[in-house]
Write a protein that holds these residues in place. Structure first.
Motif, short mmCIF file in Angstrom:
data_model
loop_
_atom_site.label_atom_id
_atom_site.label_comp_id
_atom_site.label_asym_id
_atom_site.label_seq_id
_atom_site.Cartn_x
_atom_site.Cartn_y
_atom_site.Cartn_z
N ALA A 1 0.80 -1.18 -0.18
CA ALA A 1 0.07 0.01 -0.04
C ALA A 1 1.00 1.11 -0.08
CB ALA A 1 -0.93 0.04 1.28
N VAL A 2 0.42 2.33 -0.78
CA VAL A 2 1.12 3.71 -0.89
C VAL A 2 0.49 4.70 -0.13
CG1 VAL A 2 2.21 5.40 -2.56
CG2 VAL A 2 2.14 2.66 -3.06
N PHE A 3 1.45 5.55 0.59
CA PHE A 3 0.61 6.65 1.29
C PHE A 3 0.81 7.92 0.30
CE2 PHE A 3 1.44 3.87 4.34
CZ PHE A 3 0.35 3.80 5.63
N PHE A 4 0.00 8.71 0.17
CA PHE A 4 -0.11 9.91 -0.53
C PHE A 4 -0.75 11.08 0.15
CE2 PHE A 4 -0.91 6.37 -3.70
CZ PHE A 4 -0.14 6.81 -4.76
N ARG A 5 -0.24 12.24 0.02
CA ARG A 5 -0.64 13.42 0.58
C ARG A 5 -1.23 14.25 -0.34
NH1 ARG A 5 3.78 15.69 1.94
NH2 ARG A 5 3.77 14.96 4.06
N ASP B 1 -6.33 17.99 0.54
CA ASP B 1 -7.29 17.99 1.90
C ASP B 1 -6.89 16.95 2.81
OD1 ASP B 1 -7.99 15.69 -0.04
OD2 ASP B 1 -10.06 15.68 0.71
N ALA B 2 -6.19 15.89 2.18
CA ALA B 2 -6.23 14.79 3.47
C ALA B 2 -4.87 13.90 2.98
CB ALA B 2 -7.21 13.65 3.74
N ASP B 3 -4.52 12.97 3.68
CA ASP B 3 -3.66 11.82 3.36
C ASP B 3 -4.38 10.72 3.03
OD1 ASP B 3 -1.50 13.59 4.16
OD2 ASP B 3 -0.95 12.49 5.69
N TYR B 4 -3.96 9.77 2.26
CA TYR B 4 -4.60 8.50 1.88
C TYR B 4 -3.70 7.45 1.74
CZ TYR B 4 -8.46 11.71 0.27
OH TYR B 4 -9.43 12.58 0.18
N MET B 5 -4.15 5.92 2.17
CA MET B 5 -3.32 4.91 1.96
C MET B 5 -4.02 4.23 0.87
SD MET B 5 -2.27 2.03 4.70
CE MET B 5 -3.89 1.23 4.98
N VAL B 6 -3.50 3.82 -0.29
CA VAL B 6 -3.85 3.07 -1.16
C VAL B 6 -3.36 1.86 -1.57
CG1 VAL B 6 -4.86 3.10 -3.72
CG2 VAL B 6 -4.55 5.21 -2.45
N HIS B 7 -3.99 0.61 -1.52
CA HIS B 7 -3.70 -0.73 -1.72
C HIS B 7 -3.52 -0.88 -3.16
CE1 HIS B 7 -4.17 -2.23 2.57
NE2 HIS B 7 -5.18 -1.14 2.74
N LEU B 8 -2.28 -1.31 -3.63
CA LEU B 8 -2.30 -1.30 -5.06
C LEU B 8 -2.81 -2.59 -5.69
CD1 LEU B 8 1.63 -0.26 -5.04
CD2 LEU B 8 -0.41 1.10 -5.60
N GLU B 9 -3.14 -3.61 -5.09
CA GLU B 9 -3.77 -4.47 -5.66
C GLU B 9 -5.35 -4.25 -5.79
OE1 GLU B 9 -2.57 -8.35 -3.91
OE2 GLU B 9 -0.49 -7.88 -4.07
N SER B 10 -5.76 -4.33 -4.62
CA SER B 10 -7.45 -4.19 -4.54
C SER B 10 -7.77 -2.67 -4.96
CB SER B 10 -8.07 -4.49 -3.41
OG SER B 10 -7.52 -3.52 -2.26
N LEU B 11 -6.87 -1.58 -5.02
CA LEU B 11 -7.32 -0.25 -4.94
C LEU B 11 -8.24 0.31 -3.94
CD1 LEU B 11 -7.25 0.29 -8.94
CD2 LEU B 11 -5.74 0.53 -7.21
#
Length: 504
Positions: A332-336, A339-349
């Motif tokens: 999972a990748v963390f993005f800023r 408005d907020a931060d997000y954690m996105v799982h690369l396989e399931s999205l």
């Protein structure tokens, strides 16, 4: 003969049958069922209400950790800058107390990464690395190898901590760096808690011009290789360390992606557990991985593209997101974002929305498959200072020191006659010696075996504590790094028949 046989049959029918073992009394059946509990922090404490005897068995807890090795739980993230704070991930009852994740150090320190339930920090002023098990509260400081004792603008250091597959008792620290001297080389060195020493250094050449800089991202483990993102003379590359071959290699990014104006990138796990890249150009994240062409040469090829504005509902007219962390076990990748931060799982999205961090912050995800309790068999991993002492009966024992608490361990035989390690008496040194628990904890600096006494260095003085009687003597304070080698004898010259012990 027929009457005899009939009588025997009647007797056999009257014999009482042994009742089957109740499920909670059949250790084999119960342990197999308990192994299938999910690896959440609340699982074992809840199950202990049913069978505390089995769950307190170190052998079972070790089986539980190995059984769930492939299913890492993200407990939260250390967020670096400004300072280091911990942001928990699971909800109650699996959310652990924040106090367990507060690292109290007076020294300036830099987070290098987390893996397998351990965290690694670099203390640049002291030239030390710190291995920390937050769940058990254990710490171990290691002086860097002599080849890494460089400071200044031209040098840079990074590192990683990990356990071998299936091994929950030992860990390794891999330190990498460049001293900026000519001819230019990158170095790597491995510490093993099993041996307690650093191994020899290996190196690889790097370009002779420009700075060599680690990009502030922790290493990514794929297969048997650790990968660091680096900048070399303005170009972007990957420093790879092979754990099996103990070799180091530097390679630039594929194609046009190594220029200073290229998109953001981070090293991730590709399909099959191999190394891959995630490139970010504004709101488009693109996954790359390797494949072999018709000539058998390994080449880089683009894969899935992720439109983050559509996935996360972001306004594409605003500032695009930044990549600020990667959880390798959860992929999972963390993005800023604006408005907020997000954690996105690369396989399931699938994704999670997180509180927004300040610009410059970076996530160091803390992933593990178990939640050990303080005082457990984790002490044997080398994270606690330990000393071999005489146990009760004259056998071998260990004294582990966790801050102001010294814990004696010795061996005993279990129901199967197998010799296992078991904790014994705990000594609260702050109460025994009248120490201030807010100050620096004591260190073990010697052992007198005939007197069964341990020597400690504290903030104000040294002490000799007799482990059996707990009587102690206050001694003049020695300098840091000093060690006592007690000289003991059982007689004094001219008095051969009086057997007594003197500590000289």
């Amino acid at each position: 003969e027929g009457d005899t046989m009939a009588a025997c049959l009647r007797c056999r029918r009257r014999l009482p049958l042994s009742p089957p073992a109740a499920p909670l009394e059949d250790d084999g059946l119960l342990s197999e069922n308990l192994l299938r509990l999910p690896p959440q922090p609340s699982s074992l404490p809840r199950a202990s209400a049913v069978c505390s005897r089995l769950l307190s068995d170190p052998a079972f807890r070790r089986r539980f950790r190995i059984h769930h090795r492939g299913s890492a739980l993200l407990l939260g993230s250390f967020i670096h800058y400004p300072g280091i704070t911990f942001q928990p991930a699971p909800d109650a009852p699996d959310r652990l107390p924040l106090e367990q994740f507060r690292l109290k150090l007076d020294d300036h320190y830099i987070a290098l990464g987390c893996r397998h339930g351990l965290a690694l920090f670099f203390l640049p002023i002291r030239l030390q690395v710190l291995v920390w098990d937050p769940l058990a509260g254990h710490q171990l400081r290691l002086a860097v190898p002599p080849d890494f004792e460089f400071q200044g603008a031209k040098g840079d250091i990074s590192g990683a901590v990990l356990r071998a597959a299936g091994d929950v008792d030992h860990f390794r620290v891999v330190l990498v760096g460049c001293d900026g001297e000519q001819p230019r080389t990158a170095l790597a060195c491995v510490y093993s808690s099993e041996t307690g020493v650093w191994g020899g250094c290996v190196s690889t050449p790097i370009p002779s011009e420009g700075l060599f800089i680690f990009r502030g991202e922790p290493a990514m483990l794929a297969g048997d290789r650790l990968h660091w993102s680096v900048t070399v003379a303005g170009s972007r590359g990957i420093l790879k360390f092979d754990l099996d071959r103990q070799s180091l290699d530097l390679s630039l990014l594929p194609g046009d992606y190594y220029t200073p104006l290229s998109p953001e990138f981070t090293v991730v796990r590709a399909e099959g557990g191999r190394m891959g890249f995630l490139f970010l150009h504004r709101f488009i994240a693109e996954l790359w991985s390797t494949k072999r062409n018709r000539d058998g040469v390994e080449i880089w090829t683009p894969g899935r593209s992720i439109e983050l504005d559509k996935l996360l509902g972001l306004n594409s007219e605003k500032e695009p997101p930044q990549m600020i962390g990667y959880a390798e076990e959860n992929n999972a990748v963390f993005f800023r974002a604006a408005d907020a931060d997000y954690m996105v799982h690369l396989e399931s999205l699938q994704f999670n929305k997180l509180p927004k961090t300040t610009v410059g912050s970076y996530y160091h995800p803390f992933e593990t498959v178990h939640t050990p309790e303080p005082g457990s068999e984790l002490a044997a991993r080398g994270l606690l200072p330990s000393l071999v002492v005489r146990a009760e009966g004259g056998g071998k024992g260990f004294l582990f020191l966790y801050r102001f608490t010294a814990e004696l361990w010795s061996t005993k035989r279990n129901r199967d006659g197998v010799e296992i390690w078991a904790p014994g008496r705990s000594i609260e040194l702050d109460k025994l010696l009248g120490l201030n628990s807010e100050k620096e904890p004591p260190q073990m600096i010697g052992y007198a075996e005939e007197n069964n006494a341990v020597l400690f260095r504290t903030v104000d003085a040294d002490y000799m504590v007799h482990l059996e009687s707990l009587q102690f003597n206050k001694l003049p304070k020695t300098t840091v790094g000093s060690y006592y080698h007690p000289f003991e004898t059982v007689h004094t010259p001219g008095q051969r028949h009086e057997a007594w012990s003197v500590l000289l």
